[in-house]
Design an enzyme around this catalytic site. Structure first.
Site, mmCIF file in Angstrom:
data_model
loop_
_atom_site.group_PDB
_atom_site.id
_atom_site.type_symbol
_atom_site.label_atom_id
_atom_site.label_comp_id
_atom_site.label_asym_id
_atom_site.label_seq_id
_atom_site.Cartn_x
_atom_site.Cartn_y
_atom_site.Cartn_z
ATOM 1 N N TYR A 50 -14.821 -4.158 -3.182
ATOM 2 C CA TYR A 50 -13.683 -4.902 -3.719
ATOM 3 C C TYR A 50 -14.141 -6.143 -4.474
ATOM 4 C CZ TYR A 50 -10.640 -1.978 -0.759
ATOM 5 O OH TYR A 50 -9.979 -0.926 -0.170
ATOM 6 N N SER A 203 -2.218 2.837 -0.406
ATOM 7 C CA SER A 203 -1.182 3.075 -1.419
ATOM 8 C C SER A 203 0.081 3.690 -0.804
ATOM 9 C CB SER A 203 -1.719 3.989 -2.528
ATOM 10 O OG SER A 203 -0.864 3.992 -3.651
ATOM 11 N N PRO A 204 0.645 3.040 0.241
ATOM 12 C CA PRO A 204 1.781 3.625 0.952
ATOM 13 C C PRO A 204 3.079 3.704 0.145
ATOM 14 C CG PRO A 204 1.381 1.394 1.742
ATOM 15 C CD PRO A 204 0.232 1.750 0.841
ATOM 16 N N GLY A 206 2.904 4.501 -3.082
ATOM 17 C CA GLY A 206 2.579 5.489 -4.107
ATOM 18 C C GLY A 206 2.836 4.986 -5.518
ATOM 19 N N PHE A 209 6.870 2.410 -7.799
ATOM 20 C CA PHE A 209 7.148 1.218 -8.597
ATOM 21 C C PHE A 209 6.249 1.130 -9.842
ATOM 22 C CE2 PHE A 209 8.511 -0.046 -4.284
ATOM 23 C CZ PHE A 209 9.811 -0.450 -4.566
#
Length: 290
Positions: A50, A203-204, A206, A209
């Site tokens: 990261y 990425s819950p 998805g 948005f």
């Protein structure tokens, strides 16, 4: 994995805290960590890569500057991805030899200003992964107290089974959301349930948005009535949909916004009714279940 209550049900994902996103200052990171803890979010998800291998350092500096008790928080990190940014590699690849796993973990500990990781994950499966080599590294790290638990990220059930010929795997962190739920049907979450693994998802929310396509359009139409029915936001219903799965999923939420973090925590109490759950699944798939 046994008792998972040590980990907060909503996990704070740090991927965008540094140069890959918000570029938070030390004080901003301290404040965000304290905000998370005030909401009951005590588990922080990292990876060595990261911020082009820089975010762990920034987080660790903030953690050291804070008054947060290490025993009250949990740190997860990942290793294994070798990128061409942040390091002098000629090709992106995966590296899982014993020496590398140990040295990468020790680097994460140093950067995070901690003596141990609560969970170490192998970030991605590699075609060249050798279970015995990984096992030697993990046992060394466990025996020296540098990691408490060992798991994987983005591994299939078969890939975990291969690894478990040499070492037990306690956790799996996979992509999962209403817009991408292959792990619900390809055996991955079944494997977590069978072997009582700590199931986390990244990425819950998805693509809901992020993109406007036929899938998200169908989901939005269903959500209109559910938002009113449950007196909840779109993101809360999307999270509650995941949380209903019997694998006891722990979503890794990437927002740095206090209100959205607060919304995420509130979603834990939201129970989506059975038929509403399948209405959302049908909207995602574009067809009724067989």
């Amino acid at each position: 994995m046994g008792n998972k209550t040590n980990y907060s049900k909503i996990i704070a994902g740090t991927m965008t805290w540094g140069s890959w996103g918000k570029q938070l200052s030390t004080q901003e990171m301290v404040s965000l960590m304290e905000q998370c803890i005030s909401l009951g979010i005590t588990t922080f998800d990292h990876a060595d890569i990261y911020g082009d291998y820089g975010t762990e350092t920034a987080f660790g500096k903030a953690f050291k500057a804070s008054t947060i008790d290490r025993s009250k928080v949990q740190f997860i990190s990942k290793c294994g991805i070798q990128m061409i940014t942040g390091r002098e590699n000629k090709v992106k690849h995966y590296q899982y030899d014993k020496e590398y796993i140990i040295s990468s973990t020790e680097q994460s500990l140093k950067k995070l200003n901690t003596e141990y990781l609560d969970v170490l994950l192998l970030h991605r499966p590699s075609p060249l992964l050798q279970p015995e080599e990984v096992a030697e590294a993990v046992l060394s790290l466990k025996n020296s107290g540098k990691i408490k638990k060992f798991g994987v990220s983005n591994f299939t059930a078969n890939q975990i089974a291969l690894l478990e010929t040499a070492i037990p795997v306690s956790a799996n962190q996979v992509e999962l959301s209403l817009t991408q739920h292959d792990t619900m049907t390809d055996g991955t979450l079944d494997d977590c349930m069978v072997h009582k693994r700590f199931a986390m998802c990244w990425s819950p929310l998805g693509t809901y948005f992020k993109v406007n396509d036929a899938q998200t359009d169908r989901i939005k139409k269903v959500l209109v009535s559910l938002i009113e029915k449950y007196n909840a936001t779109e993101s809360q219903i999307l999270l509650a949909w995941l949380l209903k799965h019997p694998a006891s999923i722990f979503p890794v939420v990437g927002t740095t916004n206090f209100e959205r973090l607060s919304e995420s925590v509130a979603a834990i109490e939201l129970d989506v009714e059975l038929q509403d759950w399948f209405l959302l699944l049908e909207a995602s798939q574009g067809k009724e279940v067989a």
